[in-house]
Motif scaffolding. Structure first.
Motif, short mmCIF file in Angstrom:
data_model
loop_
_atom_site.label_atom_id
_atom_site.label_comp_id
_atom_site.label_asym_id
_atom_site.label_seq_id
_atom_site.Cartn_x
_atom_site.Cartn_y
_atom_site.Cartn_z
N SER A 102 -74.42 10.99 40.67
CA SER A 102 -74.89 10.00 39.71
C SER A 102 -75.92 10.58 38.75
CB SER A 102 -75.53 8.81 40.45
OG SER A 102 -74.56 8.10 41.16
N GLY A 103 -75.72 10.32 37.46
CA GLY A 103 -76.63 10.81 36.44
C GLY A 103 -76.27 12.17 35.89
N GLY A 104 -75.23 12.79 36.46
CA GLY A 104 -74.84 14.12 36.04
C GLY A 104 -74.02 14.12 34.76
N PRO A 105 -73.93 15.28 34.09
CA PRO A 105 -73.18 15.36 32.84
C PRO A 105 -71.68 15.45 33.08
CG PRO A 105 -74.07 17.52 33.41
CD PRO A 105 -74.58 16.55 34.44
N LEU A 106 -70.92 14.82 32.19
CA LEU A 106 -69.47 14.94 32.16
C LEU A 106 -69.11 15.68 30.88
CD1 LEU A 106 -66.78 13.97 33.61
CD2 LEU A 106 -66.74 12.16 31.87
N PHE A 107 -68.38 16.78 31.01
CA PHE A 107 -68.08 17.65 29.88
C PHE A 107 -66.61 17.56 29.47
CE2 PHE A 107 -71.61 19.70 32.13
CZ PHE A 107 -72.50 19.94 31.12
N ASP A 108 -66.36 17.84 28.19
CA ASP A 108 -64.98 18.11 27.77
C ASP A 108 -64.70 19.59 27.95
OD1 ASP A 108 -66.21 19.45 25.67
OD2 ASP A 108 -65.58 18.05 24.12
N THR A 109 -63.54 20.05 27.55
CA THR A 109 -63.17 21.45 27.79
C THR A 109 -63.84 22.42 26.83
OG1 THR A 109 -61.18 21.09 26.45
CG2 THR A 109 -60.96 20.88 28.85
N THR A 110 -64.61 21.89 25.85
CA THR A 110 -65.36 22.78 24.96
C THR A 110 -66.82 22.89 25.39
OG1 THR A 110 -66.08 21.09 23.38
CG2 THR A 110 -63.87 22.01 23.08
N GLY A 111 -67.18 22.18 26.48
CA GLY A 111 -68.54 22.24 26.99
C GLY A 111 -69.48 21.23 26.37
N GLN A 112 -68.94 20.25 25.62
CA GLN A 112 -69.78 19.19 25.05
C GLN A 112 -69.82 18.00 26.01
OE1 GLN A 112 -71.29 20.33 22.53
NE2 GLN A 112 -69.89 22.04 22.18
N ILE A 113 -70.93 17.29 26.00
CA ILE A 113 -71.11 16.14 26.90
C ILE A 113 -70.34 14.93 26.36
CG2 ILE A 113 -72.79 14.47 27.78
CD1 ILE A 113 -74.79 16.84 27.85
#
Length: 413
Positions: A321-332
């Protein structure tokens, strides 16, 4: 004004099977938009229950009550309802997009459905910020402002009237300033519990040391600390918190320096896009390093079509919980917030759900950061990275958030 008047009338109508309509109120409960007091049985004059009500713009009035025997109930009333007396209905309620329960309601009056609330549902109702109720095709949202104090005031009302009688009824809110926890056995005294450690995940979003996490990660915390993998813990302070959207903003000490921080994707993500979740699940039981899981965006909305959330298949656990979710380019592209309660769904449907997890969208996150005047940065998705590279970059700004949780009979989430 007519809605407020009907809300008052709903207090007088509230009853359970076998009880006559109520007379009152005796004394008062005034908390935020909630009003109420103590009520007697119209036929016998004996104390019946304590109740409070508040109207909503959607035309529905909520009525919460505890009767003399200690049983809690929740009623949905509206002048537009036309139920047959004795008609039954199942009402599914979801609190803050996470906790869910099914209530079984009965129409004791034509304009009101009343359901018994088990103790665990009362505790959740008491601390939640948002309730979504679904009955058939009707879906209604309720902002649960001041539910903690109103539950405490009603419990105080019942205790006071049983001890002193209706003729000594007064302001039941004064003696119940602190929300009282609802015990597992109704009427039992809540027992204090020692502080216990709790943990979650957060990530740095500015060079100034602003850190994002979930509200429920820091709610009820003392001695709040954060640390990057392999580094010493630092004391954090809470800058702002949004319980409704489950977001919190923390500040690292001025002596801390961050060369790297997360950048928020400046383009909408799509269903089917791949995502990477990073966090510290089951800290102290599993690895002390963060864990990395992958999946896809399963849906662009959360429970009951809540558009603030993404549904993702990347596995998450308590501590993510509270952690970052990234796309495949490393953006949040989101903030991990929770998972579907598989056990409850299995009990309700007979089927165990798999990989149904949720993250807060960047739209809600950016609004929250804008309101807090945080100098975050956005970025266009450019060039896919390997998952190992995304994790390697995130190591510089993904934090374990830990604290001692203050708790009294599960009053805090």
């Amino acid at each position: 004004m007519w809605l407020r008047s009907f809300a008052v009338a709903a207090l007088l109508q509230l009853s359970l099977a076998g009880l006559a309509h109520a007379a009152g109120p005796f004394g008062s409960v005034n908390v935020g938009n909630w009003i109420g007091g103590a009520f007697s049985n119209d036929e016998t004059g004996a104390f019946s229950h304590c109740a409070a009500t508040t109207p909503y713009a959607n035309g529905v009035i909520l009525v919460v009550s505890q009767n003399a025997a200690g049983t809690w109930s929740l009623a949905f009333a509206s002048p537009n309802y036309r139920f047959n007396k004795g008609e039954n209905a199942a009402i599914d309620v979801i609190f803050d997009g996470q906790e869910q329960a099914r209530l079984f309601a009965t129409a004791y009056q034509s304009n009101m459905l009343t359901a018994i609330m088990p103790a665990n549902v009362v505790r959740t109702f008491q601390k939640a910020s948002l309730m979504v109720a679904t009955a058939g095709r009707a879906v209604l949202n309720f902002d649960l402002t001041s539910t903690g104090p109103v539950i405490a005031a009603l419990a105080n009302c019942v205790a006071k009237v049983k001890a002193d009688g209706l003729n000594k009824a007064g302001d039941f809110t004064k003696s119940a300033a602190k929300p009282a926890a609802v015990a597992d056995k109704q009427g039992a005294t809540p027992a204090s519990k020692p502080a216990k450690p709790k943990s979650g995940t957060g990530f740095v979003v500015s060079a100034n040391g602003h850190i994002v996490t979930n509200h429920h990660v820091i709610d009820g915390c003392s001695d709040l600390k954060g640390n990057l993998t392999g580094e010493a813990a630092m004391v954090l302070r809470v800058v702002s918190s949004d319980a409704n959207n489950d977001l919190a903003l923390l500040q690292a000490p001025s002596t801390a320096t961050f060369k790297e921080f997360g950048r928020i994707r400046d383009r909408s993500i799509r269903s089917g896009d791949s995502v990477v979740a990073i966090g510290f699940p089951f800290h102290g039981l599993l690895t002390s390093d963060f864990t990395v899981t992958t999946g896809i965006v399963s849906s662009l909305s959360g429970m009951r079509n809540d558009s603030r959330f993404l549904q993702i298949s990347a596995p998450v656990q308590p501590g993510n919980s509270g952690g970052p979710l990234f796309d495949t380019t490393g953006q949040i592209v989101g903030v991990v917030t929770g998972k579907l309660d598989g056990l409850r769904v299995a009990v309700a449907t007979g089927s165990i759900p798999e990989n149904i997890n949720f993250a807060i969208k960047t739209g809600a996150l950016r609004d929250f950061l804008d309101n807090s005047v945080v100098p975050y940065q956005t970025a266009e998705p450019k060039g896919e990275l390997k998952t190992t590279d995304i994790a390697g970059n995130a190591r510089a700004y993904t934090m374990l958030i830990s604290c001692n949780g203050t708790e009294q009979a599960d009053a805090k989430r």
